[in-house]
Design an enzyme around this catalytic site. Sequence first.
Site, PDB file in Angstrom:
ATOM      1  N   HIS A  24      -8.309  -1.761  13.363  1.00  0.00           N
ATOM      2  CA  HIS A  24      -8.563  -3.119  12.892  1.00  0.00           C
ATOM      3  C   HIS A  24      -8.957  -4.057  14.040  1.00  0.00           C
ATOM      4  CE1 HIS A  24      -4.264  -2.942  13.895  1.00  0.00           C
ATOM      5  NE2 HIS A  24      -4.416  -4.193  14.302  1.00  0.00           N
ATOM      6  N   CYS A  70      -2.268   1.277   7.614  1.00  0.00           N
ATOM      7  CA  CYS A  70      -3.596   0.685   7.707  1.00  0.00           C
ATOM      8  C   CYS A  70      -3.916  -0.169   6.478  1.00  0.00           C
ATOM      9  CB  CYS A  70      -4.635   1.808   7.822  1.00  0.00           C
ATOM     10  SG  CYS A  70      -6.333   1.227   7.830  1.00  0.00           S
ATOM     11  N   CYS A 117      -1.819   3.389  10.527  1.00  0.00           N
ATOM     12  CA  CYS A 117      -2.702   2.567  11.360  1.00  0.00           C
ATOM     13  C   CYS A 117      -2.906   3.222  12.721  1.00  0.00           C
ATOM     14  CB  CYS A 117      -2.069   1.185  11.542  1.00  0.00           C
ATOM     15  SG  CYS A 117      -2.968   0.118  12.667  1.00  0.00           S
ATOM     16  N   LYS A 156     -10.929   6.491  -6.999  1.00  0.00           N
ATOM     17  CA  LYS A 156     -10.205   5.443  -6.284  1.00  0.00           C
ATOM     18  C   LYS A 156      -9.187   6.097  -5.371  1.00  0.00           C
ATOM     19  CE  LYS A 156      -6.471   4.430  -9.500  1.00  0.00           C
ATOM     20  NZ  LYS A 156      -5.844   3.414 -10.312  1.00  0.00           N
ATOM     21  N   CYS A 210      -7.147  -1.968   6.918  1.00  0.00           N
ATOM     22  CA  CYS A 210      -8.560  -2.278   7.166  1.00  0.00           C
ATOM     23  C   CYS A 210      -9.490  -1.151   6.715  1.00  0.00           C
ATOM     24  CB  CYS A 210      -8.793  -2.564   8.650  1.00  0.00           C
ATOM     25  SG  CYS A 210      -8.751  -1.112   9.727  1.00  0.00           S
TER      26      CYS A 210
END
Length: 105
Positions: A87, A72, A83, A47, A74
């Site tokens: 997206h 981020c 980011c 994970k 997305c």
Amino acid sequence: MDVLTNLDPISIALGVGIGAILVLFLSPSSKSKGQVVNLEIQKDQAKVATMCPLKDIEDTVTASDKGVAVYCRCWRSKTFPLCDGAHVAHNKATGDNVGPLVIKK
């Protein structure tokens, strides 16, 4: 049994229809089974959990011309966990409406 005989066919059909809709939307098999959100970030890990110390977040905010840290959400950013605007293309392609986490001072 009297309860069933007193119901009209429309009420029964409506009840069955609502039940079917609930089964479709609430059953575990209908929820994104087999659909992956993260396509390429740290796929070798069980994970992905990104830990950012508060000091690093503060430094990112201070260094930004806009006084923000943009993270981020997305999973498409090439600068993950920050980011890069990926997206926007993701939303256009999928009809989604995801955006970044923006932290400001």
